[in-house]
Scaffold this motif. Sequence first.
Motif, PDB file in Angstrom:
ATOM      1  N   PHE A  34       0.632  -1.074  -0.002  1.00 34.68           N
ATOM      2  CA  PHE A  34       0.038   0.178   0.060  1.00 34.68           C
ATOM      3  C   PHE A  34       0.993   1.309  -0.112  1.00 34.68           C
ATOM      4  N   TYR A  36       0.338   5.048   1.326  1.00 37.90           N
ATOM      5  CA  TYR A  36      -0.622   6.068   2.342  1.00 37.90           C
ATOM      6  C   TYR A  36      -0.064   7.442   1.912  1.00 37.90           C
ATOM      7  N   LEU A  44      -4.029   9.404   7.957  1.00 38.82           N
ATOM      8  CA  LEU A  44      -3.443   8.718   6.645  1.00 38.82           C
ATOM      9  C   LEU A  44      -4.519   8.385   5.609  1.00 38.82           C
ATOM     10  N   SER A  94       2.157  -5.910   3.916  1.00 42.76           N
ATOM     11  CA  SER A  94       1.124  -6.689   4.631  1.00 42.76           C
ATOM     12  C   SER A  94       1.328  -8.024   4.082  1.00 42.76           C
ATOM     13  N   GLN A 100      -0.427  -7.898  10.484  1.00 41.73           N
ATOM     14  CA  GLN A 100      -0.650  -6.406  10.874  1.00 41.73           C
ATOM     15  C   GLN A 100       0.037  -5.726   9.777  1.00 41.73           C
ATOM     16  N   LEU A 101      -0.336  -4.383   9.539  1.00 41.90           N
ATOM     17  CA  LEU A 101       0.489  -3.647   8.805  1.00 41.90           C
ATOM     18  C   LEU A 101       1.934  -3.103   9.204  1.00 41.90           C
TER      19      LEU A 101
ATOM     20  N   PHE B  45       2.663  -0.283  15.449  1.00 40.48           N
ATOM     21  CA  PHE B  45       1.181  -0.876  15.889  1.00 40.48           C
ATOM     22  C   PHE B  45       1.127  -1.017  17.258  1.00 40.48           C
ATOM     23  N   ARG B  55      -6.919  -9.357  18.885  1.00 39.75           N
ATOM     24  CA  ARG B  55      -6.205 -10.330  18.148  1.00 39.75           C
ATOM     25  C   ARG B  55      -4.879 -10.445  17.939  1.00 39.75           C
ATOM     26  N   ASN B  56      -4.173  -9.236  18.246  1.00 40.85           N
ATOM     27  CA  ASN B  56      -2.913  -8.933  17.849  1.00 40.85           C
ATOM     28  C   ASN B  56      -2.517  -7.921  18.695  1.00 40.85           C
ATOM     29  N   TRP B 100      -5.419  -6.863   7.927  1.00 41.57           N
ATOM     30  CA  TRP B 100      -4.314  -6.278   7.334  1.00 41.57           C
ATOM     31  C   TRP B 100      -4.491  -5.969   5.981  1.00 41.57           C
ATOM     32  N   SER B 101      -5.419  -6.297   5.306  1.00 45.44           N
ATOM     33  CA  SER B 101      -5.664  -6.210   4.023  1.00 45.44           C
ATOM     34  C   SER B 101      -5.687  -4.766   3.251  1.00 45.44           C
ATOM     35  N   GLU B 102      -6.604  -4.209   4.206  1.00 44.97           N
ATOM     36  CA  GLU B 102      -6.818  -2.875   3.945  1.00 44.97           C
ATOM     37  C   GLU B 102      -7.575  -1.756   5.244  1.00 44.97           C
ATOM     38  N   GLN B 103      -6.900  -0.873   5.407  1.00 47.26           N
ATOM     39  CA  GLN B 103      -7.339  -0.070   6.835  1.00 47.26           C
ATOM     40  C   GLN B 103      -7.442   1.394   6.098  1.00 47.26           C
ATOM     41  N   TYR B 104      -8.617   1.860   6.837  1.00 46.69           N
ATOM     42  CA  TYR B 104      -9.021   3.268   6.874  1.00 46.69           C
ATOM     43  C   TYR B 104      -8.742   3.935   7.949  1.00 46.69           C
ATOM     44  N   PHE B 105      -8.069   5.249   8.029  1.00 42.76           N
ATOM     45  CA  PHE B 105      -7.657   5.784   9.429  1.00 42.76           C
ATOM     46  C   PHE B 105      -8.321   6.929   9.459  1.00 42.76           C
TER      47      PHE B 105
END
Lengths: 113, 114
Positions: A34, A36, A44, A94, A100-101, B45, B55-56, B100-105
Amino acid sequence: AQSVTQLDSHVSVSEGTPVLLRCNYSSSYSPSLFWYVQHPNKGLQLLLKYTSAATLVKGINGFEAEFKKSETSFHLTKPSAHMSDAAEYFCVVSDGSARQLTFGSGTQLTVLP
Amino acid sequence: KAGVTQTPRYLIKTRGQQVTLSCSPISGHRSVSWYQQTPGQGLQFLFEYFSETQRNKGNFPGRFSGRQFSNSRSEMNVSTLELGDSALYLCASSLAQQSWSEQYFGPGTRLTVT
């Protein structure tokens, strides 16, 4: 293990000239990648993502990136910089193993008038 | 659709105090992750919650904790604040179970510890 290296901490370009932000990654599995962008005092925003489909990925605001497995690179480009592109850019990897990223250290892009 | 929201946006606390930050994910997103951003360490993280379960977890001391509610809203808590906890705390939400595939902040909460 996964990791990402952004090769330039600062890049300066003139408005209207091409932008190249470099990113190399390391991953034990097939990675998702990715880019950002973060404008000052903002969160982000996702520019684009690669998830094992086409190797050339087009994103928002005219940005694109090419996944090169042989070079383990995922460089971000834009044909013509605009003043509004000035921001910090993060390359992110990832692969699901770490669940995690993992972020690069960021590249600060300055656009000169 | 509304984006990720974080409250408060700015916070000033004194060393030794504790603080709670709140994050509301995008509607329908069940995963919430937290990150700490500092000039020296970059984006790190903290932890991730999915359906009210952690989960993590990243490599942070136990002073950092979090939770997620049944409506997917999440809070993180930092106890016994230290000067080094001054940072921008970012929350991100994800629709996919593989978060972990795609995240929006969200816009982040700027915490200053004096």
